[in-house]
Design a protein around this motif. Structure first.
Motif, short mmCIF file in Angstrom:
data_model
loop_
_atom_site.label_atom_id
_atom_site.label_comp_id
_atom_site.label_asym_id
_atom_site.label_seq_id
_atom_site.Cartn_x
_atom_site.Cartn_y
_atom_site.Cartn_z
N VAL A 149 0.82 -1.21 0.00
CA VAL A 149 0.00 0.00 0.00
C VAL A 149 0.86 1.26 0.00
O VAL A 149 0.53 2.25 -0.67
CB VAL A 149 -0.94 0.00 1.22
N THR A 150 1.95 1.24 0.73
CA THR A 150 2.82 2.42 0.81
C THR A 150 3.39 2.78 -0.55
O THR A 150 3.38 3.95 -0.96
CB THR A 150 3.97 2.17 1.80
N ARG A 151 3.87 1.78 -1.27
CA ARG A 151 4.42 2.03 -2.60
C ARG A 151 3.34 2.49 -3.58
O ARG A 151 3.58 3.34 -4.44
CB ARG A 151 5.10 0.77 -3.13
N VAL A 152 2.15 1.92 -3.46
CA VAL A 152 1.05 2.33 -4.33
C VAL A 152 0.73 3.81 -4.10
O VAL A 152 0.56 4.59 -5.05
CB VAL A 152 -0.21 1.47 -4.06
N ARG A 153 0.68 4.20 -2.82
CA ARG A 153 0.38 5.60 -2.49
C ARG A 153 1.47 6.52 -3.03
O ARG A 153 1.19 7.59 -3.58
CB ARG A 153 0.25 5.76 -0.98
N THR A 154 2.73 6.10 -2.89
CA THR A 154 3.84 6.91 -3.39
C THR A 154 3.73 7.11 -4.90
O THR A 154 3.87 8.24 -5.40
CB THR A 154 5.18 6.25 -3.05
N CYS A 155 3.49 6.03 -5.62
CA CYS A 155 3.38 6.13 -7.08
C CYS A 155 2.21 7.02 -7.48
O CYS A 155 2.32 7.83 -8.41
CB CYS A 155 3.22 4.74 -7.69
N THR A 156 1.09 6.89 -6.78
CA THR A 156 -0.08 7.70 -7.09
C THR A 156 0.21 9.18 -6.90
O THR A 156 -0.12 10.01 -7.76
CB THR A 156 -1.27 7.28 -6.20
N HIS A 157 0.83 9.52 -5.77
CA HIS A 157 1.17 10.93 -5.51
C HIS A 157 2.14 11.47 -6.55
O HIS A 157 2.01 12.61 -7.00
CB HIS A 157 1.75 11.07 -4.11
N LEU A 158 3.11 10.64 -6.92
CA LEU A 158 4.09 11.09 -7.90
C LEU A 158 3.47 11.28 -9.28
O LEU A 158 3.81 12.22 -10.01
CB LEU A 158 5.26 10.11 -7.97
N GLU A 159 2.56 10.39 -9.65
CA GLU A 159 1.86 10.56 -10.93
C GLU A 159 1.11 11.89 -10.95
O GLU A 159 1.14 12.61 -11.96
CB GLU A 159 0.88 9.41 -11.14
N ARG A 160 0.46 12.24 -9.85
CA ARG A 160 -0.30 13.49 -9.79
C ARG A 160 0.64 14.70 -9.80
O ARG A 160 0.38 15.71 -10.46
CB ARG A 160 -1.18 13.51 -8.54
N TRP A 161 1.73 14.60 -9.04
CA TRP A 161 2.70 15.69 -8.99
C TRP A 161 3.29 15.94 -10.38
O TRP A 161 3.37 17.08 -10.84
CB TRP A 161 3.79 15.33 -7.98
N ILE A 162 3.66 14.87 -11.07
CA ILE A 162 4.26 15.01 -12.40
C ILE A 162 3.23 15.52 -13.40
O ILE A 162 3.55 16.34 -14.28
CB ILE A 162 4.87 13.66 -12.85
N ARG A 163 2.00 15.06 -13.27
CA ARG A 163 0.94 15.57 -14.15
C ARG A 163 0.79 17.08 -13.99
O ARG A 163 0.66 17.83 -14.97
CB ARG A 163 -0.39 14.89 -13.82
N ASN A 164 0.86 17.55 -12.74
CA ASN A 164 0.73 18.99 -12.50
C ASN A 164 1.94 19.76 -12.98
O ASN A 164 1.82 20.90 -13.45
CB ASN A 164 0.47 19.24 -11.02
N LEU A 165 3.13 19.16 -12.87
CA LEU A 165 4.31 19.81 -13.44
C LEU A 165 4.16 19.95 -14.95
O LEU A 165 4.52 20.98 -15.53
CB LEU A 165 5.57 18.98 -13.12
N SER A 166 3.62 18.92 -15.58
CA SER A 166 3.38 18.98 -17.03
C SER A 166 2.40 20.09 -17.37
O SER A 166 2.58 20.82 -18.35
CB SER A 166 2.86 17.63 -17.54
N ASN A 167 1.35 20.21 -16.55
CA ASN A 167 0.37 21.27 -16.79
C ASN A 167 0.99 22.65 -16.68
O ASN A 167 0.63 23.58 -17.42
CB ASN A 167 -0.79 21.14 -15.80
#
Length: 326
Positions: A149-167
């Protein structure tokens, strides 16, 4: 400029299956020194880790050392060396077999995106960010299948962070004079995909401008210190949405945000603070009684508890209230 909190720095995100203890210790020391601002010593430890891992033919540790060096060079403003180390690390990790290594490949791609972003190579940055998000998605599915679960949460947060950097890259940002844009993480109180966003701050020299953009919304800056809001290198800043239940106490309104600076200790002299754990967030204030004992009063629940202890949490002091302009 992109401001990374400790949990968003690429070198801290690596997955190590069976690391070489000697190299791992050097990298941990390098990360601590980098966080403390001692970049020269951090570079020395990371370089020792690179040499040791190369001699041992430990490819994952070698790539981790290169990403660590890349982080250090990025903090130094040496983007050329940061790019070279980052690219070498990515080339190593791309050749490693197995789905777990897609996590590390994603970290290396994310690192490359950050460097190209800072260099102003927007097309390259977007391509690397896209690669990182794709790899983090694969890694997230792998960790989910294994119940991590910890790794899943980390990946999810990073996907969102990177998506926002792209935006941020796809929006036109005008620069003039000595003004530049600082990007820092923003955390919303609601759930869903909007939990994690970014704040774009205009700064002139060290001082914050009058407006901040969070997502697609503009906010006006109201200092809470009585002075111009200074953004200093080496300090950690975050933006948090103010929960409605805390608004009356801190003279905020629903929809306001607060810009905060990380503090190293509990401070009862502060009117209020934000405390963030791995999976929780609270607004409150510290109190000291006649015996010197410090307790924490939550502005969200009204509960008063003892000191927060030595758990995994961060304390932030407010420096500016951010109010929507429209």
């Amino acid at each position: 400029m992109i401001h990374l909190t400790a949990k968003l720095v690429p070198s801290t995100l690596f997955w190590h299956n069976a690391p070489l203890d000697s190299v791992h210790r050097l990298l941990e020391k390098a990360d601590r020194l980098r966080e403390a601002g001692d970049l020269r010593e951090a570079e020395r430890h990371a370089e020792d880790a690179r040499k040791s891992s190369q001699q041992a033919r430990a490819h994952i540790e070698h790539a981790a050392a290169l990403v660590c060096l890349s982080d250090i060079y990025r903090d130094m403003g040496k983007l050329g060396p940061a790019l070279r180390c980052g690219r070498e690390a990515y080339d190593i990790l791309r050749q490693q077999p197995g789905l777990p290594q897609r996590h590390n490949e994603a970290v290396a791609a994310y690192n490359m995106g950050l460097i190209h972003h800072l260099l102003g190579n927007h097309v390259d940055a977007l391509n690397w960010y896209q690669t990182a998000r794709r790899m983090f998605e694969l890694a997230r599915e792998y960790w989910a299948a294994r119940g991590n679960v910890t790794r899943v949460r980390t990946c999810t947060h990073l996907e969102r962070w990177i998506r926002n950097l792209s935006n941020c890259l796809t929006r036109t940002v005008e620069h003039s004079g000595f003004h530049s844009t600082l990007i820092i993480p923003a955390r919303l109180m609601g759930g869903g995909n909007d939990l994690f966003s970014v704040a774009e701050l205009k700064i002139s020299g060290y001082f914050l401008g009058q407006h901040i953009v969070i997502g697609n919304r503009a906010f006006q800056v109201h200092t809470l210190t009585g002075e111009e809001v200074a953004i200093r290198r080496g300090e950690e800043y975050r933006v948090f949405e103010v929960p409605e239940s805390a608004c009356p106490t801190i003279e905020a309104e629903k929809g306001d945000y607060v810009l905060v600076q990380r503090a190293q200790r509990e401070d009862p002299t502060m009117r209020y603070c934000v405390v963030e754990g791995a999976s929780w967030l609270d607004f409150g204030r510290f109190q000291r009684d006649a015996t010197g004992t410090v307790s924490f009063e939550s502005l969200l629940t009204g509960r008063i508890i003892g000191g927060l202890g030595d758990g995994d949490f961060s304390i932030y002091h407010p420096i500016a209230l951010l109010k929507p302009t429209g």
